[in-house]
Design a protein around this motif. Sequence first.
Motif, PDB file in Angstrom:
ATOM      1  N   CYS A 115      45.699 136.691 -41.169  1.00 14.93           N
ATOM      2  CA  CYS A 115      44.363 136.836 -40.572  1.00 14.93           C
ATOM      3  C   CYS A 115      43.371 137.323 -41.619  1.00 14.93           C
ATOM      4  O   CYS A 115      43.735 138.019 -42.569  1.00 14.93           O
ATOM      5  CB  CYS A 115      44.396 137.840 -39.414  1.00 14.93           C
ATOM      6  N   GLN A 116      42.099 136.971 -41.425  1.00 13.09           N
ATOM      7  CA  GLN A 116      41.066 137.389 -42.363  1.00 13.09           C
ATOM      8  C   GLN A 116      39.955 138.224 -41.745  1.00 13.09           C
ATOM      9  O   GLN A 116      39.180 138.864 -42.450  1.00 13.09           O
ATOM     10  CB  GLN A 116      40.402 136.152 -43.014  1.00 13.09           C
ATOM     11  N   LEU A 117      39.853 138.245 -40.386  1.00 15.34           N
ATOM     12  CA  LEU A 117      38.634 138.789 -39.776  1.00 15.34           C
ATOM     13  C   LEU A 117      38.876 139.797 -38.653  1.00 15.34           C
ATOM     14  O   LEU A 117      38.009 140.010 -37.814  1.00 15.34           O
ATOM     15  CB  LEU A 117      37.772 137.626 -39.256  1.00 15.34           C
ATOM     16  N   GLN A 118      40.034 140.446 -38.645  1.00 17.09           N
ATOM     17  CA  GLN A 118      40.300 141.428 -37.594  1.00 17.09           C
ATOM     18  C   GLN A 118      39.428 142.675 -37.703  1.00 17.09           C
ATOM     19  O   GLN A 118      39.369 143.468 -36.756  1.00 17.09           O
ATOM     20  CB  GLN A 118      41.772 141.843 -37.611  1.00 17.09           C
ATOM     21  N   HIS A 119      38.771 142.869 -38.835  1.00 16.31           N
ATOM     22  CA  HIS A 119      37.910 144.040 -39.000  1.00 16.31           C
ATOM     23  C   HIS A 119      36.555 143.854 -38.309  1.00 16.31           C
ATOM     24  O   HIS A 119      35.742 144.785 -38.284  1.00 16.31           O
ATOM     25  CB  HIS A 119      37.699 144.346 -40.489  1.00 16.31           C
ATOM     26  N   MET A 120      36.297 142.677 -37.738  1.00 15.58           N
ATOM     27  CA  MET A 120      35.061 142.410 -37.005  1.00 15.58           C
ATOM     28  C   MET A 120      35.305 142.535 -35.509  1.00 15.58           C
ATOM     29  O   MET A 120      36.415 142.272 -35.027  1.00 15.58           O
ATOM     30  CB  MET A 120      34.550 140.995 -37.318  1.00 15.58           C
ATOM     31  N   THR A 121      34.272 142.895 -34.755  1.00 14.18           N
ATOM     32  CA  THR A 121      34.391 142.876 -33.305  1.00 14.18           C
ATOM     33  C   THR A 121      34.599 141.435 -32.860  1.00 14.18           C
ATOM     34  O   THR A 121      34.196 140.487 -33.551  1.00 14.18           O
ATOM     35  CB  THR A 121      33.138 143.443 -32.622  1.00 14.18           C
ATOM     36  N   TYR A 122      35.199 141.268 -31.697  1.00 13.94           N
ATOM     37  CA  TYR A 122      35.539 139.923 -31.247  1.00 13.94           C
ATOM     38  C   TYR A 122      34.292 139.053 -31.084  1.00 13.94           C
ATOM     39  O   TYR A 122      34.280 137.893 -31.506  1.00 13.94           O
ATOM     40  CB  TYR A 122      36.309 139.999 -29.930  1.00 13.94           C
TER      41      TYR A 122
END
Length: 461
Positions: A115-122
């Motif tokens: 994964c690359q974007l789990q640090h962003m809100t959904y």
Amino acid sequence: MVFSQYSKSSKKRGFGKANIKSNSQKLPKNISDIEVKIHQLSSKGVGVGYISQQDKEKYQKNKVYVPNTIPGEVVRVHPTKKTGKGLEAEIIELVTPSSERQSPKCNAYLNCGGCQLQHMTYDAYLEWKQQTIFKLFQKSNIVQKEFGGFFASKLQQRRRASFKFKRTQEKSFIGFYARKSHQIIELEGCIVLCPELLKTKQIILQGLDKILPIGASLSIQINQYDTGSDILIIAEKKVSKEVQTELAVWASDTDIKRISLSYSGELKAYLIYQKSPPSIIWGGIIISPPPGSFLQPTLFGEKILQQEILSAYKNAKHCLDLFAGCGTLSANLLSQKVKITAIDTQIECLQAYKAGYQNFDQDNLLKVETRDLINAPVMSSFLNHFDGIILDPPRNGANEQIKQISMSHCPSVTYVSCNPISFINDAKILIKAGYQLKKITLIDQFSWTTHSELIGNFEKK
């Protein structure tokens, strides 16, 4: 504020070589940190910032690429590499965090390459993904008459995965490769794979740890069907008959449906163990795919694609399914008495599709043909006989086949793609030949990644 989770000393639970060779130039470890404001995300989900004039003169670079960042954030980073496009750096401190930042849900996220974007809100993640695709279409001057929507679900989970396995003197490892590395990262708290698949992964780890010799290295592909797990082991070196027999005996005490073996660079798979053939149902047809068959990543996404195809061609007389596989996209049309000609490279997949349909009905609506559509596309004169063409090509698209379709008189083409760029390149050819993109629908089958699925319907003017 310094965030230890982004520290240079962050530990990775895994095994393997830490780096993959590239043309980039490593920078000295004692190089000074710099402060950067992130302006945008690259197509790979990496934050892109611009450094000060002073730093620009020092590094002779303007852009800096920082993973796990969000536009608008100010970060203190440590440059690690110089590449042709700029500097690569890692976060030392989040000076000004974004309001769209969240803590990753997966414990392995910062190291795992999945994964690359789990640090962003959904919501922020979905907005970025949708706008990224829209901008690609706008840049290419491609206009669609109807937007079918962007379908996504927090609850969806993937039912197929390809893991790396390595047995060492100390222990065995199974997981995904770390980012830009051949280091295997064990998955702790993975939120994108379905529980059944994760359970199968652990069962395999326990078995291979007992049976395979020290030093063994494999790829393991799992398709998690409703009827059970189908495992394809891909080995680089010869696996002895003794080891294969041990695997079969061990598997008989598990819930695994089938284990097969193939070797790197080969298409043929050898059956090691089968309790019962794994199967899937499309349009009432029970199909048993061969080992290693392509399976849509999520049941959620598969159903949307099938609904779009059914809606477009339920009243057609004869449709052509190119890159058909086992009939994922066209099987539902057979139950509507639509005649289907299915073409694919893999004869085993087509045989499974044919056998499943013959057990379901004997009306001869399904015809199959083995053909390498990339190197030997179906000619335009043949395509004129169909009401609709369905295609789901490999990631790089189907340039030569699209050229033949563009020269045909087929009134409707529905194109499924997991790569917006190759879709756009092929769409340009169709549009230039008189097709119009009537509808585009986006599907998020790859949560928290930069990958997207889309389906577009073209009609001849």
